[in-house]
Every structure is written in structure tokens, then in C-alpha cells.
Design a protein around this motif. Sequence first.
Motif, PDB file in Angstrom:
ATOM      1  N   ALA A  69      12.900  89.108 104.268  1.00  0.00           N
ATOM      2  CA  ALA A  69      13.478  87.818 104.083  1.00  0.00           C
ATOM      3  C   ALA A  69      14.698  87.784 103.110  1.00  0.00           C
ATOM      4  N   LEU A  70      14.308  88.469 101.862  1.00  0.00           N
ATOM      5  CA  LEU A  70      15.172  88.304 100.688  1.00  0.00           C
ATOM      6  C   LEU A  70      16.367  89.372 101.015  1.00  0.00           C
ATOM      7  N   ALA A 124      11.351 100.295  96.852  1.00  0.00           N
ATOM      8  CA  ALA A 124      12.154 100.288  95.853  1.00  0.00           C
ATOM      9  C   ALA A 124      13.519  99.942  96.187  1.00  0.00           C
ATOM     10  N   LEU A 125      14.188 100.627  97.611  1.00  0.00           N
ATOM     11  CA  LEU A 125      15.331 100.661  97.832  1.00  0.00           C
ATOM     12  C   LEU A 125      15.750  99.159  98.280  1.00  0.00           C
ATOM     13  N   MET A 126      14.674  98.656  98.989  1.00  0.00           N
ATOM     14  CA  MET A 126      14.958  97.237  99.514  1.00  0.00           C
ATOM     15  C   MET A 126      14.911  96.377  98.470  1.00  0.00           C
ATOM     16  N   ALA A 127      14.240  96.636  97.252  1.00  0.00           N
ATOM     17  CA  ALA A 127      14.265  95.664  96.287  1.00  0.00           C
ATOM     18  C   ALA A 127      15.830  95.551  95.339  1.00  0.00           C
ATOM     19  N   GLY A 142       4.648  98.900  93.260  1.00  0.00           N
ATOM     20  CA  GLY A 142       4.485  97.533  92.424  1.00  0.00           C
ATOM     21  C   GLY A 142       5.538  97.118  91.234  1.00  0.00           C
ATOM     22  N   LEU A 143       5.167  97.010  90.296  1.00  0.00           N
ATOM     23  CA  LEU A 143       6.450  96.810  89.115  1.00  0.00           C
ATOM     24  C   LEU A 143       7.180  97.748  89.139  1.00  0.00           C
ATOM     25  N   GLY A 144       6.852  98.962  89.272  1.00  0.00           N
ATOM     26  CA  GLY A 144       7.800 100.259  89.119  1.00  0.00           C
ATOM     27  C   GLY A 144       8.786 100.126  90.424  1.00  0.00           C
ATOM     28  N   ASN A 145       8.565  99.452  91.286  1.00  0.00           N
ATOM     29  CA  ASN A 145       9.705  99.451  92.553  1.00  0.00           C
ATOM     30  C   ASN A 145      10.679  98.227  92.384  1.00  0.00           C
ATOM     31  N   VAL A 146       9.648  97.014  92.237  1.00  0.00           N
ATOM     32  CA  VAL A 146      10.280  95.813  92.506  1.00  0.00           C
ATOM     33  C   VAL A 146      11.089  95.098  91.218  1.00  0.00           C
ATOM     34  N   LEU A 170      26.964  95.505  96.982  1.00  0.00           N
ATOM     35  CA  LEU A 170      26.470  96.588  98.008  1.00  0.00           C
ATOM     36  C   LEU A 170      27.037  97.842  97.704  1.00  0.00           C
ATOM     37  N   GLU A 171      28.388  97.907  97.269  1.00  0.00           N
ATOM     38  CA  GLU A 171      29.336  99.147  96.968  1.00  0.00           C
ATOM     39  C   GLU A 171      28.788  99.565  95.510  1.00  0.00           C
ATOM     40  N   PHE A 172      28.308  98.766  94.550  1.00  0.00           N
ATOM     41  CA  PHE A 172      27.593  99.134  93.490  1.00  0.00           C
ATOM     42  C   PHE A 172      26.634  99.866  93.608  1.00  0.00           C
ATOM     43  N   TYR A 173      25.712  99.426  94.701  1.00  0.00           N
ATOM     44  CA  TYR A 173      24.565  99.865  94.922  1.00  0.00           C
ATOM     45  C   TYR A 173      24.366 101.111  95.935  1.00  0.00           C
TER      46      TYR A 173
END
Length: 317
Positions: free
Chosen positions: A184-185, A273-276, A22-26, A199-202
Motif C-alpha cells: 500500500a505504501l 528492503a527494496l520495497m522500503a 526487521g529494522l535492518g530492512n525498513v 525513483l531516479e535517485f533510487y
Amino acid sequence: MERERFGSRLGFILVSAGCAIGLGNVWRFPYITGEYGGAAFVVLYLIFLVIFALPVLVMEFAAGRASQRSIARSYDELEPEGRKWHRFKWVGLAGNYLLMMFYTVVAGWMLAFMVKSAMGEFNGASTEHVASVFGQLLADPVQMTIYMLIIVAIGVITTRAGLKNGVERVTKVMMVALFVVLVALCVRAVTLPGAEEGLEFYLMPDFGKLFAGNTPAEQWATFGDAVYAALGQAFFTVSVGMGSMAIFGSYIGKDRRLTGEAVRVGVLDTLVALMAGLVIFPSCFAFGVEPASGPSLVFITLPIVFNAMPLGQLWGT
């Protein structure tokens, strides 16, 4: 009256994961990660998730299955006669009420942005305009209260419909929709011009960012803050620490291993969470949004990403 059961094992897994996801992930995970330097913080969070949060999730499942009750009654059911463990349930109940106050407000922000997206308010908008819309929302208590009350009403209607026909049915649809939208996002975000830096930052840990500061005292203070934030996020993301997951444990059969169920929920939760993060951080660097923007990060970034997609207004809604 016979206790209602889930209609399927998939329903149990999705509803249990849906309580955690939920909100904790996204919403919270990306902005906390952005504030504490990206990939290095993600590593710290994953360590705490495995070492601390998952064992607590197993324990909450165990309390629920053994007592066949929620936290409101599980301590009374399980404690030895004459003990006072049942007093701790009031702490858990208070925590759940406080969390509900927080969740309904932030979910109201989400609903408000969905309505604004459907009305086309973000079509062709700049990051500055989206940030201004978010600021105006926070400055309007009447508007926030209305959306919060709508969220509460949706929750009441869903739960009154029952476990199988309400919570399970709604969660199955919404969890599938969540994954479709996130995929999709992710595809669009990582293909944006300039996404490589995000992507490098993450994904490339720089542990020096966890020790930012000019003096050793400042550096260790920064590290302490990061550890506290990562530990809090690990607990928050799987909804443990208040006994809220015990109710789902009460529906786990004796033929199922609690650790296995906890791992499945944890994997689904962490995946979201990782996808977000894969959506937010490439988009931040592509559109010039500061990763350390705080709670407004997702609200500023997502409408811009939707604008960059075919049928963006529909996706945003």
C-alpha cells in the motif's frame, strides 16, 4: 521431552525470514542508502549480499542442522575432541546480547510512533513537526525506557508461548501485515507528485556518488566508507555473523537443501528492503526530506506518507 517443531513449512520460512527482516530492512537500509548516494550503493549491497552474506547464512544453517543446537551449544556438539572452537560461542552470544540492546531501543521508537499515530498526533503534520516529535522522543529517556520495556515484555510473552503457538503464530500474522502495508505504501509513494526524482535517485545508479570528494584521497575514503557500509548492511540485513540463524537451521530437515532455504530467506529479506526504499525515496523528494537525514529518515518520512493516504491514521497505526 520431544523437541517442538514448526506447524508448517510456511511457518518455518516466515519465521526464519522474520528473524532477518526487521529494522535492518525498513529502518537502516533506506537511511544508509540515502547517505551513500542511492542506486549505486544498492548495487554494491546486493553484490556483497550474494557473495558474502548468503554463504554465511548457509553455514549457520549447516551448524544448526548438524548439531540440533543453537550457537550456545553447537560448537560444543560439533568440535573434534580436544579442540577449542567452543570458545567462539561467547563472541556470538555477546553479539546477540548487544544486538538485543540495540533492537529493543529502536523497536521502542517504532512503538512510540505507532501510539502517537493512533492518537492523531501526526494528522496534517509537516515534516518539521514530525522531526520535532522524533527529537523530543530521543531527548526523553524515561519515555524511551518505558517503550523499550514494553517491547521486551512482548518478546518474552511471545517466546514463552512456545515455538508453534507463540513465535510461529505471531510471525505469520505480522509478516503478512508487513507486506500488505508495504505494498500500500509503495503504491502511494510512487504516485506522489515529484516522486520521479526519488525513483531516479533510487533506481538509476550513478557510481560517481561513491567517489565523492575534492581530492583522490577523499574520493577513495568515501568509496571505502561505502564499501564498509554495504558489507555491514549485507550481514546485518540477514542477521548473520552472530550465529542467531543457527537455531533455525536446527529445524531444517535432511530432505531440504540448505542453499535453497538460505536463498528463500535472502529473497524475502531483500524484497522487503527494496520495497522500503521504494516507499522512502519517492516520498523524500515529494515532501522535501533530505535523503541523507540519517537514522531519523524513516521516522520523518513515513508519517507524512500515511497522511497522504485514505484512512492514513489507521494505516499508520
